[in-house]
Every structure is written in C-alpha cells, then in structure tokens.
Write a protein that holds these residues in place. Structure first.
Motif, PDB file in Angstrom:
ATOM      1  N   TRP A  60      21.451  26.731 -48.223  1.00 54.10           N
ATOM      2  CA  TRP A  60      22.072  28.019 -47.880  1.00 54.10           C
ATOM      3  C   TRP A  60      21.074  29.153 -48.037  1.00 54.10           C
ATOM      4  O   TRP A  60      21.115  30.129 -47.276  1.00 54.10           O
ATOM      5  CB  TRP A  60      23.316  28.259 -48.740  1.00 54.10           C
ATOM      6  N   VAL A  61      20.197  29.049 -49.015  1.00 51.68           N
ATOM      7  CA  VAL A  61      19.150  30.069 -49.125  1.00 51.68           C
ATOM      8  C   VAL A  61      18.239  29.982 -47.905  1.00 51.68           C
ATOM      9  O   VAL A  61      17.870  31.002 -47.314  1.00 51.68           O
ATOM     10  CB  VAL A  61      18.348  29.881 -50.437  1.00 51.68           C
ATOM     11  N   LEU A  64      20.151  31.638 -45.049  1.00 55.51           N
ATOM     12  CA  LEU A  64      20.215  33.103 -45.165  1.00 55.51           C
ATOM     13  C   LEU A  64      18.863  33.730 -44.840  1.00 55.51           C
ATOM     14  O   LEU A  64      18.788  34.779 -44.192  1.00 55.51           O
ATOM     15  CB  LEU A  64      20.642  33.492 -46.585  1.00 55.51           C
ATOM     16  N   TRP A  74      17.119  42.814 -44.413  1.00 53.73           N
ATOM     17  CA  TRP A  74      16.405  42.342 -45.613  1.00 53.73           C
ATOM     18  C   TRP A  74      15.244  41.419 -45.192  1.00 53.73           C
ATOM     19  O   TRP A  74      14.993  40.390 -45.812  1.00 53.73           O
ATOM     20  CB  TRP A  74      17.352  41.596 -46.573  1.00 53.73           C
ATOM     21  N   SER A  78      13.408  38.320 -47.116  1.00 53.04           N
ATOM     22  CA  SER A  78      13.527  36.985 -46.521  1.00 53.04           C
ATOM     23  C   SER A  78      12.153  36.359 -46.331  1.00 53.04           C
ATOM     24  O   SER A  78      11.961  35.165 -46.580  1.00 53.04           O
ATOM     25  CB  SER A  78      14.251  37.069 -45.179  1.00 53.04           C
ATOM     26  N   LEU A  81      10.847  35.173 -49.654  1.00 53.63           N
ATOM     27  CA  LEU A  81      11.530  33.942 -50.088  1.00 53.63           C
ATOM     28  C   LEU A  81      11.048  32.741 -49.273  1.00 53.63           C
ATOM     29  O   LEU A  81      10.892  31.645 -49.802  1.00 53.63           O
ATOM     30  CB  LEU A  81      13.049  34.096 -49.941  1.00 53.63           C
TER      31      LEU A  81
END
Lengths: 148, 183
Positions: A60-61, A64, A74, A78, A81
């Motif tokens: 899910w990360v 996203l 964002w 992103s 990450l």
C-alpha cells in the motif's frame, strides 16, 4: 545537467514511469498478500512474526507512492519514499545473495516458478535509484507537482 | 529534504499501513497479522513414510506445512483418535479419526467438503501411518487438494507453532462434533 534535471517534460516522464512501476508492483501484492508474505519470509531477514504485517502494509505504501508521483500530490515525499524503498530492496537482495539463499525476488511476481537472477534485480534497482534521483532535487514545477 | 517532506513521508507510511489493515479484513487472501514461520534448516525436506507408494498424495515438509497454515482457506485434518486430538492439535484442524469403526465422521466430512478443498492431513509423526491412509482414502474419493504432512504433530510442537485444544472454540470444527451421545 541542471537544465535536464529541471526540464518539466523529462521530470514528467520519470514520474509516469516510476508511478507505473510501483503501481504495477503493488497491485499483485495487494491482491495476494499471503503469497507476498511467503516471498518476504524466504529472504530470512524479517522476523517471522512481523512478516505478515510487512506484507500487508508495504504494497500500500508502494501504491500510494505511485499515486503521489503520478498526480504530483506530495510528489517530493513520494519520490523520497521511492528512493528509500529501493535502497531497502537492494540491501535485502544483497543480503540474500551473500547468504546464498535460493529465492526469487518477489519484486513483481509472487510465483516461485518465475526464476530470475537476483544480481540482475540488484542492477535494475540501482538503475532505478539513479533515475529517481532527479525527482528528489528537481526544481521543475508543473503537471500538478507543486511541492517544494 | 525539508521537515515538511519528512512529515508527509511518515503520513504516507501511516496511511499505507491503515489501508493494509483494511485489506486484511476485506481480502480473503490476506494472512493474519502475525506470521508463523518456523526456523528451518536449509534441508527442509518432506518426511516420507516407509510405507509410501508411488501415486500417493504429495508429502510436505514442516516448512511447507507452515506455509499452508499461513495461507487462508487451507484445512488441516488430524487423523489421530479423539483423545489425542483433544489433548492438542494444529490450530484450526478438524479431527477425522481414521482408526475407528465409526465412519460417519469421515463420511460426513467427505459429503460436506468441496473436492478441491486444499487439505493437509497429519498424524503423530514417524510412528503413525494414519495420515498416509487417510490421505490415500481422501485422494481415492476424488479430493484433489490432499497433502500429507508426515512430520505431523511431533514436528509441529518442536517448532512451537500454534496449536489448539478441544476446549477452545475454533472455526471450521464441524467435523469434530461427535454425535455419539456418550456420557
């Protein structure tokens, strides 16, 4: 070089490519988290009791982050990450290689029959780390990418 | 990297985790939150009984049995007698005592269970061939998802994997309901 990094078209292409890769990778893991958990456990890095939590949340990360890169919402967070996950995946692959465990990457497919070379997976991840770097430092704006 | 970016990264991770929790409850393929993975040596091979024959259902190792345990929808079948089962069994397993004159439990199970249901049949371990016989019987009756875990209850305990006792209520325990009416 700086000109290329701040070229909005170049940045947009990178965003779309990485969004596609991460959304694709996330999709298979989200629909079958149990299979992904098995892939993670095969690395023998994450403690067994935490494997399932990892398998449930990590995709899910990824998803996203993919949405963040695509929409620009964002976007910088992103992109960072994305880079952190790539570093994490690469370290996991290197540990697996040095331990000599006979596993598949589990990066995109959770099918253990799909045997690839872990070394090639590392090469791919490093290439991705290089190509995501412009997204961390670009000053280009536009296409909804507003984040400082 | 600005502080704002870091805070947003944390938020993305938190939102992702929350979605993962939601997925746990809506996705039938999602595993439980806590994983049970035995610490297995590199030689995790299936134990095979001496009485094994070609054409038997596949024999699986403790690692593979644990994988099945972590996979939703796989049913464990305990072939030992009721007393052994009540003392302790693989969590969620149903009891089909194979060494008995009363075949109603087995017949009810076969009538109620889809033929393609993934099954892991087990028994005590090395000194017990009941898993083998029950596995063969089920396969002969047309069950296609039969696996025989010959390491059985002994290996399961050695790995300290989750177990249940008969007093605990477990889901999928229908086949264990003894209709004998004793006592």
């Amino acid at each position: 070089m700086r000109k290329l990094l701040d070229n909005p078209q170049f940045i947009l292409v990178l965003r779309i490519v990485f969004a596609g890769i991460f959304l694709f990778a996330a999709f298979g893991k989200i629909i079958d988290p149990a299979a992904f958990a098995k892939s993670i456990n095969n690395y023998h890095i994450v403690p067994g009791s935490l494997v399932n939590i990892f398998a449930l949340t990590l995709p899910w990360v990824e998803a996203l982050v993919g949405i963040g890169l695509l929409t620009g919402i964002w976007g910088r967070a992103s992109a960072w990450l994305t880079q952190l996950m790539l570093i994490m995946f690469t370290i996991a692959l290197l540990i697996a290689i040095s331990n000599g465990v006979n596993i598949t990457c589990g990066c995109f497919s959770q099918n253990p029959e799909v045997k690839g070379s872990l070394t090639m997976d590392v090469v791919r991840d490093i290439a991705m780390m290089i190509f995501v770097t412009p997204l961390l430092i670009t000053k280009a704006r536009g296409f909804c990418w507003t984040e400082e | 990297m600005s502080a704002k970016t870091i805070i947003r990264m944390v938020f993305i991770i938190l939102i992702g985790s929350a979605l993962g929790v939601v997925n746990k409850f809506v996705n039938p393929k999602a595993p439980g939150f806590i994983g049970y993975y035995p610490v297995i040596s590199a030689t995790d091979t299936a134990k095979i009984p001496e009485a094994a024959d070609e054409g038997d259902p596949p024999y699986i190792s403790i690692g593979e049995a644990a994988d099945f345990f972590n996979t939703p929808g796989v049913l464990f079948v305990d072939a030992r007698d009721e007393w052994d089962y009540n003392e302790g069994h693989i969590r969620g397993a149903v009891n089909i005592p194979f060494e008995t004159d009363d075949e109603t439990i087995l017949e009810n199970f076969m009538a109620e269970t889809p033929k393609d249901q993934p099954l892991v049949v087990y028994c005590n371990g090395a000194d017990c061939d009941l898993s083998l016989y029950l596995g063969r019987t089920l396969a002969a009756e047309g069950f296609t998802g039969v696996n025989i875990f010959f390491g059985g209850w002994t290996d399961w305990q050695l790995q300290e994997l989750p177990f249940g006792k008969s007093s605990e209520s477990e889901s999928g325990d229908a086949a264990n309901q003894d209709s004998g009416g004793d006592n």
